[in-house]
Design a protein around this motif. Structure first.
Motif, PDB file in Angstrom:
ATOM      1  N   ARG A  30       0.822  -1.213   0.000  1.00 38.60           N
ATOM      2  CA  ARG A  30       0.000   0.000   0.000  1.00 38.60           C
ATOM      3  C   ARG A  30       0.854   1.259   0.000  1.00 38.60           C
ATOM      4  O   ARG A  30       0.434   2.291  -0.517  1.00 38.60           O
ATOM      5  CB  ARG A  30      -0.949  -0.027   1.183  1.00 38.60           C
ATOM      6  CG  ARG A  30      -1.998  -1.111   1.013  1.00 38.60           C
ATOM      7  CD  ARG A  30      -2.994  -1.152   2.121  1.00 38.60           C
ATOM      8  NE  ARG A  30      -4.018  -2.142   1.827  1.00 38.60           N
ATOM      9  CZ  ARG A  30      -4.608  -2.872   2.742  1.00 38.60           C
ATOM     10  NH1 ARG A  30      -4.309  -2.727   4.010  1.00 38.60           N
ATOM     11  NH2 ARG A  30      -5.520  -3.755   2.390  1.00 38.60           N
ATOM     12  N   ARG A  33       1.904   1.430  -3.601  1.00 40.30           N
ATOM     13  CA  ARG A  33       0.767   1.161  -4.487  1.00 40.30           C
ATOM     14  C   ARG A  33       1.148   0.232  -5.622  1.00 40.30           C
ATOM     15  O   ARG A  33       0.896   0.495  -6.804  1.00 40.30           O
ATOM     16  CB  ARG A  33       0.161   2.458  -5.009  1.00 40.30           C
ATOM     17  CG  ARG A  33      -0.483   3.261  -3.910  1.00 40.30           C
ATOM     18  CD  ARG A  33      -1.357   4.331  -4.462  1.00 40.30           C
ATOM     19  NE  ARG A  33      -2.010   5.021  -3.347  1.00 40.30           N
ATOM     20  CZ  ARG A  33      -2.746   6.082  -3.487  1.00 40.30           C
ATOM     21  NH1 ARG A  33      -2.931   6.584  -4.670  1.00 40.30           N
ATOM     22  NH2 ARG A  33      -3.299   6.635  -2.451  1.00 40.30           N
ATOM     23  N   ASP A  54      -4.710   1.382  -7.158  1.00 41.38           N
ATOM     24  CA  ASP A  54      -5.235   2.647  -6.652  1.00 41.38           C
ATOM     25  C   ASP A  54      -5.406   2.564  -5.131  1.00 41.38           C
ATOM     26  O   ASP A  54      -5.020   1.578  -4.499  1.00 41.38           O
ATOM     27  CB  ASP A  54      -6.542   3.027  -7.352  1.00 41.38           C
ATOM     28  CG  ASP A  54      -7.674   2.041  -7.110  1.00 41.38           C
ATOM     29  OD1 ASP A  54      -7.567   1.196  -6.193  1.00 41.38           O
ATOM     30  OD2 ASP A  54      -8.678   2.123  -7.838  1.00 41.38           O
ATOM     31  N   GLU A  55      -6.013   3.602  -4.536  1.00 42.25           N
ATOM     32  CA  GLU A  55      -6.168   3.647  -3.083  1.00 42.25           C
ATOM     33  C   GLU A  55      -7.108   2.570  -2.546  1.00 42.25           C
ATOM     34  O   GLU A  55      -7.131   2.292  -1.355  1.00 42.25           O
ATOM     35  CB  GLU A  55      -6.629   5.032  -2.629  1.00 42.25           C
ATOM     36  CG  GLU A  55      -7.951   5.477  -3.204  1.00 42.25           C
ATOM     37  CD  GLU A  55      -7.841   6.101  -4.597  1.00 42.25           C
ATOM     38  OE1 GLU A  55      -8.894   6.344  -5.197  1.00 42.25           O
ATOM     39  OE2 GLU A  55      -6.720   6.328  -5.083  1.00 42.25           O
TER      40      GLU A  55
END
Length: 71
Positions: A30, A33, A54-55
């Motif tokens: 994370r 990413r 993505d997030e």
């Protein structure tokens, strides 16, 4: 892939923790990413094999411009 093995692995880029979604086929960093694919039960821990996420941990594209331009 063995859960104990996944807990020992770290991101090859930043050495941070990796996460795996239930039934997921990627180990996700994370912080960077990046998603590292798991093929035939073997995690491919190479930056060149990583995909951008993505997030929400959804795969967006290949992480390197050369990989996406060759497709």
């Amino acid at each position: 892939m063995d859960t104990r093995l996944a807990e020992l692995l770290v991101c090859p880029v930043c050495k941070g923790p990796l996460h795996r979604q239930p039934q997921g086929q990627h180990l996700i960093c994370r912080a960077d990413r990046l998603a590292f694919p798991i093929r035939d039960g073997i995690p491919l821990m190479l930056e060149s094999e990583a995909l951008t996420v993505d997030e929400n941990d959804q795969i967006v594209s290949a992480s390197t411009p050369t990989a996406s331009s060759e497709a």
